[in-house]
Design a protein around this motif. Sequence first.
Motif, PDB file in Angstrom:
ATOM      1  N   SER A  30      55.289  37.468  12.606  1.00  0.00           N
ATOM      2  CA  SER A  30      54.831  38.675  12.014  1.00  0.00           C
ATOM      3  C   SER A  30      55.827  39.921  12.026  1.00  0.00           C
ATOM      4  CB  SER A  30      53.494  39.233  12.300  1.00  0.00           C
ATOM      5  OG  SER A  30      53.753  39.757  13.744  1.00  0.00           O
ATOM      6  N   SER A  46      53.005  44.251   5.772  1.00  0.00           N
ATOM      7  CA  SER A  46      53.482  43.155   6.872  1.00  0.00           C
ATOM      8  C   SER A  46      53.472  41.714   6.180  1.00  0.00           C
ATOM      9  CB  SER A  46      52.375  43.090   8.073  1.00  0.00           C
ATOM     10  OG  SER A  46      51.248  42.818   7.777  1.00  0.00           O
ATOM     11  N   TYR A  48      53.715  37.589   7.568  1.00  0.00           N
ATOM     12  CA  TYR A  48      53.104  36.524   8.604  1.00  0.00           C
ATOM     13  C   TYR A  48      53.613  35.448   8.207  1.00  0.00           C
ATOM     14  CZ  TYR A  48      49.258  35.551   5.521  1.00  0.00           C
ATOM     15  OH  TYR A  48      48.432  35.146   4.619  1.00  0.00           O
ATOM     16  N   TRP A  55      56.239  32.431   4.876  1.00  0.00           N
ATOM     17  CA  TRP A  55      55.876  33.639   4.923  1.00  0.00           C
ATOM     18  C   TRP A  55      55.234  33.939   3.969  1.00  0.00           C
ATOM     19  CZ3 TRP A  55      57.072  36.207   9.542  1.00  0.00           C
ATOM     20  CH2 TRP A  55      57.775  35.699  10.102  1.00  0.00           C
ATOM     21  N   SER A  58      50.913  40.288   3.661  1.00  0.00           N
ATOM     22  CA  SER A  58      49.436  40.479   4.056  1.00  0.00           C
ATOM     23  C   SER A  58      48.537  41.298   3.321  1.00  0.00           C
ATOM     24  CB  SER A  58      49.279  40.995   5.570  1.00  0.00           C
ATOM     25  OG  SER A  58      49.796  42.195   5.468  1.00  0.00           O
TER      26      SER A  58
END
Length: 88
Positions: A30, A46, A48, A55, A58
Amino acid sequence: MNIYFSKVVKAGERQREFNFRKLSGADDASYYVDVNDDKGNRIIFSMYRDAEGKWKTSAQKLPIWIHNAELVLGEVIETHLKEEKAIK
């Protein structure tokens, strides 16, 4: 130790500077990311690593140019992780 790095990436028809931050104690799955929009407003989100190792962003309500750059942003993080491991 907090880890910061920046990378200029083409997103939304222009070059933008994305700033990446991994907090101390956080795993490699993250990162916090921030970038300016066309009006100079800072967008913070963000990223994650999902169960498949890809990837993802979020946040749901991000500009489409961020969602479209998701693959490239993931590649930037992976490149940084490889460079970080090579230094250690």
